[in-house]
Write a protein that holds these residues in place. Structure first.
Motif, short mmCIF file in Angstrom:
data_model
loop_
_atom_site.label_atom_id
_atom_site.label_comp_id
_atom_site.label_asym_id
_atom_site.label_seq_id
_atom_site.Cartn_x
_atom_site.Cartn_y
_atom_site.Cartn_z
N ASP A 58 0.83 -1.11 0.08
CA ASP A 58 -0.03 0.13 0.05
C ASP A 58 0.90 1.04 -0.10
O ASP A 58 1.31 1.74 1.09
N MET A 59 1.24 1.71 -1.16
CA MET A 59 2.30 2.71 -1.41
C MET A 59 1.46 4.11 -0.95
O MET A 59 2.42 5.08 -0.67
N VAL A 60 0.04 4.17 -0.65
CA VAL A 60 -0.54 5.22 -0.36
C VAL A 60 -0.34 5.56 1.26
O VAL A 60 0.20 6.53 1.86
N ASN A 61 -0.71 4.53 1.88
CA ASN A 61 -0.95 4.65 3.37
C ASN A 61 0.11 4.00 4.17
O ASN A 61 0.53 4.56 5.29
N HIS A 62 0.86 3.21 3.40
CA HIS A 62 2.40 2.89 3.97
C HIS A 62 3.32 3.21 3.03
O HIS A 62 4.05 2.27 2.45
N PRO A 63 3.60 4.27 2.88
CA PRO A 63 4.94 4.76 1.82
C PRO A 63 6.23 4.11 2.44
O PRO A 63 7.10 4.30 1.47
N GLU A 64 6.25 4.09 3.49
CA GLU A 64 7.64 3.57 4.21
C GLU A 64 8.11 2.19 3.76
O GLU A 64 9.32 1.92 4.02
N TYR A 65 7.06 1.46 3.64
CA TYR A 65 7.29 0.12 3.17
C TYR A 65 7.87 -0.05 1.73
O TYR A 65 6.99 -0.59 0.73
N ILE A 66 8.97 0.59 1.43
CA ILE A 66 9.42 0.62 -0.01
C ILE A 66 10.55 -0.39 -0.06
O ILE A 66 11.68 0.01 0.63
N SER A 67 10.77 -1.04 -1.04
CA SER A 67 11.99 -1.73 -1.39
C SER A 67 12.95 -1.10 -2.08
O SER A 67 12.62 -0.35 -3.02
N CYS A 68 14.31 -1.33 -1.50
CA CYS A 68 15.28 -0.41 -2.29
C CYS A 68 15.65 -0.91 -3.45
O CYS A 68 16.40 -0.55 -4.32
N GLY A 69 15.11 -2.18 -3.80
CA GLY A 69 15.33 -3.03 -5.07
C GLY A 69 16.61 -3.74 -5.25
O GLY A 69 16.89 -4.14 -4.17
N SER A 95 21.42 -0.71 -11.87
CA SER A 95 20.12 -1.10 -11.79
C SER A 95 19.16 -0.20 -11.09
O SER A 95 19.45 0.63 -10.26
N TYR A 96 17.90 -0.05 -11.51
CA TYR A 96 17.02 0.77 -10.85
C TYR A 96 15.55 0.14 -10.71
O TYR A 96 15.39 -0.79 -11.53
N ILE A 97 14.87 0.74 -9.74
CA ILE A 97 13.51 0.45 -9.60
C ILE A 97 12.59 1.58 -9.44
O ILE A 97 12.99 2.51 -8.62
N ILE A 98 11.54 1.57 -10.29
CA ILE A 98 10.40 2.54 -9.75
C ILE A 98 9.53 2.39 -8.75
O ILE A 98 8.75 1.30 -9.22
N MET A 99 9.51 3.14 -7.67
CA MET A 99 8.82 2.75 -6.49
C MET A 99 7.50 3.73 -6.54
O MET A 99 7.71 4.85 -6.07
N GLY A 100 6.23 3.27 -6.66
CA GLY A 100 5.21 3.99 -6.77
C GLY A 100 5.39 5.26 -7.52
O GLY A 100 5.97 5.15 -9.00
N GLU A 101 4.63 6.28 -7.35
CA GLU A 101 4.71 7.54 -8.42
C GLU A 101 5.80 8.63 -8.09
O GLU A 101 6.06 9.43 -8.90
N ASN A 102 6.28 8.32 -6.90
CA ASN A 102 7.20 9.65 -6.59
C ASN A 102 8.80 9.27 -6.07
O ASN A 102 9.30 9.98 -5.61
#
Length: 784
Positions: free
Chosen positions: A698-709, A723-730
């Motif tokens: 849940d990128m909106v309510n839990h944006p802190e749970y983002i994998s670094c890839g 290597s790059y990973i696009i996480m959510g919209e921002n």
């Protein structure tokens, strides 16, 4: 030695009074339950094999066909047009059956044949439908009527509730491009990288190849394509991966990181307990084929090949003097654990059930609390898997083919996967979070060069502060397959299993669980010397790696898409612009694309450096007007998307040329053109890690749970790996690698150039959009 005695089902001794037989009821019970679990798995495989074998129909549809045929015969109609009567004439048991029974049996046999014919027809229709790729080249949001009809037909012929491997028999074979098309695309790709004289010379070589040897090699390749499931994949696995004699650490293996901002628990054993249990849950779903077939990111109705998933667990790469082999076992009920120089065997099941997270935590805590020292030569044994392959193959044959060493090595190689309980603390932490991320990446990529088992399909690393990571071997599968597993594990650990208030795993512990079994070794002085030599090679390789990981949060794909441009194309152009600013030249650029739209497909190369991208960069750096640069940027983006789509649909350049080269070697003929093409270095090797299971986060309510890839080592000694990973919209995360030994490269310098290129291109495309201030950025970080 208590656990060793528990493994013995019976003991007997010969006495003057006779034979004294002692049975261990606990061991016999374990043997019975283990066998029961094995038979359950066999039955599940058999059931799934039947369901997959008749897909896109269902087993119950057979009964429907039989009833329909019998019903029409009851109505005194013959739907078989005389075939049922023919079958009845040749029934081998016709003498022992009544006429009515003979008719029914013949009707059932005809119905079964008709049912199989319908399945074959549906499968061929679906295969032809999945061979249609024009939908990919249509403008986004504007679907043609042909494609609309095609989508409807695919849904009709796809059946309902497919299992993971249901589509395997319906996926099309990867096509072999025409030699002239491949040569034309190749010359177009190298035009901006060569001087006029160099290009004229290469054109002459290409023309000569196309008109002579190329057609002969192509004939053999088409013959292979008719016979094999995929004309590329087996040769790619063997010659690119398994026949490589240099270390696989850094050069081939890659890694995946934990959440960037969150560590669910600081307790090492607890984090390991949930993580390992999540792996077991995924393996259970995998074995039962309960995972949904993965679809293309551009269309939810198009399935991707799942063949690579078969070797995810219980797999290891075995070294050989000429070539390595990938060995896979059907099942394994334990994992191999490394901690402070010692190896353990940890059973993951008790009484045919998987251990709970709390039980796994308890077992791992026993290992962490074990004060015993490593045996002689044991601590750095894993360095053999990190060094050159030939010395490891010879050492394995000489020192690990008999006795206790063979048993312990078998235990590691047949384990479900490998686990390292690391004494270090890693992650984004301390006063310099950027530098800590760099150390975290290097630790996952190579560790201490002896505390990972680089031959295993993947190794899980659990750090002292609760951070986790993963190192994966590359030959058996590509990164998206492992990323799918890693996404599931991270989400399951945090959102399903969770922890109690003290940070421990939830659940109860069975106090009767046997302790983890310590593996024994007998390492001779000669073997220790080989371990030291392999470690020296691996350590020199690891020390040379220059790594930089950074999170770009000024904007993400949301802002890029508002500018009506592909986020991947945008990033690829930024990487090339950054390289040009860094080195003052263009270079051959590799971007990994998948070919899993085809059966047993793996990857293809997108040659991202094109005439259009170079024209845009020259215009921007040459001070051309804004409108000119903006137009050239959009043209370069469209060209990149077109190249990517061609690669996905089997019209790439490099895999075709690679296979033609392999055929030429088999035939014993030399091609100056192919030899030169395949020797060209990739100074910029790039790959995107896609987020495949967005619904798990849940990128909106839990944006802190983002994998670094994740990331990988540099491909060329004087180049970069990105290597790059696009996480959510921002948010976008970048992993950059190069080598300290090359004075022209610097991961931090190149990272700074990437940041600036991303900002400059946005300013060019959307000058009216306000740039986020440093205050905004700081506030966002504070919120997280």
């Amino acid at each position: 030695m208590a656990e060793a005695h528990q493994a013995v089902a019976f003991q007997f001794t010969v006495t003057p009074e006779g034979i004294d037989l002692q049975l261990s009821h606990q061991a016999l019970t374990e043997i019975y339950l283990s066998g029961l679990r094995s038979w359950k798995k066999k039955l599940i495989r058999l059931k799934n094999g039947v369901i997959t074998g008749v897909y896109p129909a269902s087993p119950s549809s057979w009964l429907f066909v039989v009833i329909a045929i019998l019903a029409t015969m009851y109505m005194r109609s013959d739907p078989s047009m005389g075939l049922i009567a023919k079958i009845q004439e040749h029934l081998p048991v016709s003498q022992s059956l009544s006429a009515q029974c003979q008719t029914v049996v013949s009707a059932v046999l005809f119905s079964t044949l008709l049912w199989f014919s319908l399945i074959f027809t549906m499968r061929m229709c679906l295969k032809q439908l999945l061979s249609y790729h024009h939908w990919m080249f249509e403008q986004r949001g504007k679907m043609s009527n042909t494609t609309k009809v095609w989508v409807a037909l695919v849904r009709i012929f796809s059946g309902r509730q497919p299992l993971l491997y249901s589509y395997q028999g319906s996926l099309p074979n990867q096509p072999v491009p025409a030699v002239k098309d491949t040569v034309k695309r190749y010359l177009e790709s190298v035009r901006p990288l060569m001087t006029p004289d160099e290009f004229e010379r290469m054109t002459s070589l290409a023309t000569q190849f196309e008109s002579s040897l190329g057609n002969r090699l192509q004939w053999y390749l088409k013959l292979k394509a008719l016979w094999a499931s995929n004309y590329v994949s087996d040769w790619w696995e063997e010659y690119i991966y398994l026949r490589g004699r240099s270390p696989i650490m850094v050069n081939s293996n890659y890694y995946g990181m934990d959440f960037l901002y969150v560590t669910p628990t600081p307790i090492q054993a607890a984090r390991a307990g949930n993580t390992l249990h999540a792996f077991l849950m995924y393996r259970r779903k995998l074995n039962r084929e309960e995972l949904k077939p993965v679809s293309s990111t551009t269309s939810t109705v198009i399935p991707l090949c799942a063949a690579q998933c078969e070797r995810m667990f219980n797999t290891t790469r075995t070294p050989g003097e000429e070539t390595d082999t990938v060995q896979h076992w059907q099942d394994s009920d334990y994992v191999a654990v490394y901690h402070r120089g010692r190896y353990f065997r940890l059973r993951m099941y008790s009484s045919s059930r998987p251990l709970s997270p709390r039980e796994i935590e308890s077992q791992l805590q026993r290992i962490l609390d074990d004060p015993s020292p490593p045996s002689l030569g044991e601590e750095k044994l894993g360095a053999l898997t990190a060094g050159d392959r030939i010395p490891w193959a010879k050492a394995r044959k000489e020192y690990f083919s008999l006795g206790v060493n063979k048993r312990s090595l078998d235990c590691i190689e047949k384990a479900a996967f490998f686990v390292t309980l690391d004494d270090d603390e890693q992650g984004m932490m301390g006063e310099d979070p950027a530098a800590s991320l760099d150390r975290y990446a290097k630790s996952l990529l190579h560790g201490k060069c002896y505390d990972r088992w680089f031959d295993k399909s993947f190794s899980v690393v659990i750090y002292k502060n609760g951070k986790i990571g993963l190192n994966a071997e590359h030959s058996w599968a590509d990164a998206p397959v492992v990323a799918h597993l890693w996404e599931y594990v991270l989400a399951t650990d945090s959102f399903q299993l969770g922890y109690n208030e003290e940070g421990h795993c939830k659940g109860e512990v069975d106090a009767s669980l046997p302790r983890p079994q310590r593996l024994s070794w007998d390492i001779t002085p000669e073997c220790q010397e080989q371990i030291s030599q392999s470690l020296a090679v691996a350590q020199a390789l690891a020390d040379d790696v220059d790594f930089h990981v950074f999170s770009f949060r000024d904007f993400g794909k949301g802002r890029i898409k508002k500018c009506r441009i592909s986020p991947d194309a945008y990033i690829q152009l930024a990487l090339q612009l950054a390289y040009y600013r860094d080195r003052g030249m263009f270079c051959l650029t590799y971007e990994a694309s998948m070919t899993r739209l085809f059966r047993e497909g793996r990857t293809e190369t997108v040659r991202s450096c094109s005439n259009e991208s170079c024209a845009f960069i020259k215009a921007l750096e040459g001070g051309e007007g804004v409108e000119v640069c903006r137009r050239l940027l959009r043209q370069a983006s469209e060209k990149h998307q077109n190249l990517y789509k061609h690669a996905m649909t089997g019209a790439g350049i490099d895999r075709h040329l690679f296979c033609l080269y392999v055929v030429s070697k088999y035939l014993g003929v030399d091609s100056p053109f192919l030899k030169e093409v395949l020797s060209e270095p990739w100074h910029l090797s790039t790959s995107q890690t896609p987020v495949q299971q967005v619904e798990l986060f849940d990128m909106v309510n839990h944006p802190e749970y983002i994998s670094c890839g994740g990331g990988f080592g540099p491909v060329a000694d004087d180049g970069y790996g990105v290597s790059y990973i696009i996480m959510g919209e921002n948010m976008m995360n970048f992993h950059i690698s190069c080598k300290h030994s090359c004075p022209q490269t610097s991961s931090h310098k190149y990272g700074g150039q990437i940041r600036q290129a991303l900002l400059d291109m946005l300013q060019l495309l959307c000058p009216d959009q306000r740039e986020p201030s440093r205050t905004d950025q700081s506030q966002t970080k504070k919120d997280l």
